[in-house]
Every structure is written in C-alpha cells, then in structure tokens.
Design a protein around this motif. Structure first.
Motif, PDB file in Angstrom:
ATOM      1  N   CYS A   6       0.870  -1.168   0.000  1.00 58.91           N
ATOM      2  CA  CYS A   6       0.000   0.000   0.000  1.00 58.91           C
ATOM      3  C   CYS A   6       0.910   1.223   0.000  1.00 58.91           C
ATOM      4  O   CYS A   6       1.579   1.499   1.005  1.00 58.91           O
ATOM      5  CB  CYS A   6      -0.902  -0.013   1.226  1.00 58.91           C
ATOM      6  N   TRP A  39      -5.261  -2.476   7.633  1.00 57.62           N
ATOM      7  CA  TRP A  39      -5.662  -3.348   6.525  1.00 57.62           C
ATOM      8  C   TRP A  39      -7.027  -3.953   6.866  1.00 57.62           C
ATOM      9  O   TRP A  39      -7.247  -4.409   7.993  1.00 57.62           O
ATOM     10  CB  TRP A  39      -4.658  -4.472   6.297  1.00 57.62           C
ATOM     11  N   ARG A  69     -10.406  -6.307   4.904  1.00 60.83           N
ATOM     12  CA  ARG A  69     -10.776  -7.114   3.750  1.00 60.83           C
ATOM     13  C   ARG A  69     -12.287  -7.312   3.737  1.00 60.83           C
ATOM     14  O   ARG A  69     -12.948  -7.212   4.776  1.00 60.83           O
ATOM     15  CB  ARG A  69     -10.068  -8.473   3.773  1.00 60.83           C
ATOM     16  N   ARG A  83     -17.130  -5.831   5.828  1.00 66.22           N
ATOM     17  CA  ARG A  83     -15.709  -5.530   5.851  1.00 66.22           C
ATOM     18  C   ARG A  83     -15.121  -5.934   7.196  1.00 66.22           C
ATOM     19  O   ARG A  83     -15.705  -5.671   8.246  1.00 66.22           O
ATOM     20  CB  ARG A  83     -15.489  -4.036   5.595  1.00 66.22           C
ATOM     21  N   TYR A 115      -8.124  -4.012   1.475  1.00 69.73           N
ATOM     22  CA  TYR A 115      -8.019  -2.567   1.463  1.00 69.73           C
ATOM     23  C   TYR A 115      -7.014  -2.096   2.509  1.00 69.73           C
ATOM     24  O   TYR A 115      -6.971  -2.623   3.622  1.00 69.73           O
ATOM     25  CB  TYR A 115      -9.364  -1.922   1.804  1.00 69.73           C
ATOM     26  N   TRP A 173      -8.604   5.808   2.028  1.00 70.74           N
ATOM     27  CA  TRP A 173      -8.702   4.397   1.680  1.00 70.74           C
ATOM     28  C   TRP A 173      -8.096   4.151   0.309  1.00 70.74           C
ATOM     29  O   TRP A 173      -8.257   4.972  -0.617  1.00 70.74           O
ATOM     30  CB  TRP A 173     -10.161   3.945   1.659  1.00 70.74           C
ATOM     31  N   GLN A 186      -7.912   1.657  -3.134  1.00 70.22           N
ATOM     32  CA  GLN A 186      -8.998   1.193  -3.983  1.00 70.22           C
ATOM     33  C   GLN A 186      -9.288  -0.289  -3.817  1.00 70.22           C
ATOM     34  O   GLN A 186     -10.304  -0.778  -4.296  1.00 70.22           O
ATOM     35  CB  GLN A 186      -8.674   1.466  -5.469  1.00 70.22           C
ATOM     36  N   GLY A 187      -8.432  -1.014  -3.116  1.00 67.04           N
ATOM     37  CA  GLY A 187      -8.638  -2.440  -2.910  1.00 67.04           C
ATOM     38  C   GLY A 187      -7.919  -3.268  -3.950  1.00 67.04           C
ATOM     39  O   GLY A 187      -7.783  -2.875  -5.117  1.00 67.04           O
TER      40      GLY A 187
END
Length: 122
Positions: free
Chosen positions: A20, A34, A36, A43, A93, A112, A114-115
């Motif tokens: 990241c 982090w 997910r 989430r 993320y 954040w 973008q994943g």
C-alpha cells in the motif's frame, strides 16, 4: 492517495505480499490499517501498524499467518500473507487512520486505497 497492489490468484498454502503506497502526501505520522471484504460479507479488520511501526494482527485465524509492516522511507505499508486458505479470498483494502495509531473501526480511517483482489484456490 493510497494505492494497494499485489493481489492475485494463488493456491491454498501459498503466499502473497500486498503493498500500500501513498502518493501526493506522506502518512508517516498516521497509523495504517488493513481490512478485507469477502463476497457477501461485511468488511473485516485485519490489523494495523502505528506510526512507530508497532503492529497487530486481529483474529486468531490470522495470527501467525499474516504480518503487517511499514517502510517509512518508501511511504509503503505491507501485508504479508502466508499459508493462505480459500477463506482468505476477498478484496483487501489499506487505509490511513486519522491519528498515529490504528483501530478496528472503519470510520476512524480518513483515506482508503482502492482495494486489491486476492483469490485463493483450493
């Protein structure tokens, strides 16, 4: 301002390292987290790293398999994932906390990425 990368398709038991990287500004004074999100699920907080580099992995199923670290000089945070399982399939993320530490509460994060998609095949 946060770019997550490193996702992909991996077989169960394999490893991936997610990165990241921050651009246009530094997050060296911010905690980083982090998260997910698996299909059809909420989430989930994975863990975080403080501005000093102290990190924690949340959840017994992840401890011992996942590690979070940061390289301040590179403005990058990493999520090292080992012994991956199909249940780890999700979009991952990264996020910058509003303060110098981290928390499991998503609204505490102001930026954040973008994943990046991680798919673990059985």
């Amino acid at each position: 301002q946060l770019q997550a990368s490193g996702g992909g398709l991996v077989q169960a038991g394999g490893s991936l390292r997610l990165s990241c990287t921050a651009s246009r500004r530094t997050f060296s004074n911010n905690g980083m987290g982090w998260f997910r999100q698996a299909p059809g699920k909420e989430r989930e907080f994975i863990g975080g790293v403080s501005w000093k580099g102290e990190s924690t992995i949340h959840g017994d199923s992840l401890k011992g398999r996942f590690t979070i670290s940061r390289d301040v000089a590179k403005n990058t945070v990493y999520l090292e994932m080992n012994r991956l399982e199909p249940e780890d399939t999700a979009v991952y993320y990264c996020a910058a906390h509003r303060g110098p530490y981290y928390s499991a509460n998503a609204p505490d994060y102001t930026y954040w990425g973008q994943g990046t998609l991680v798919t673990v095949s059985s």
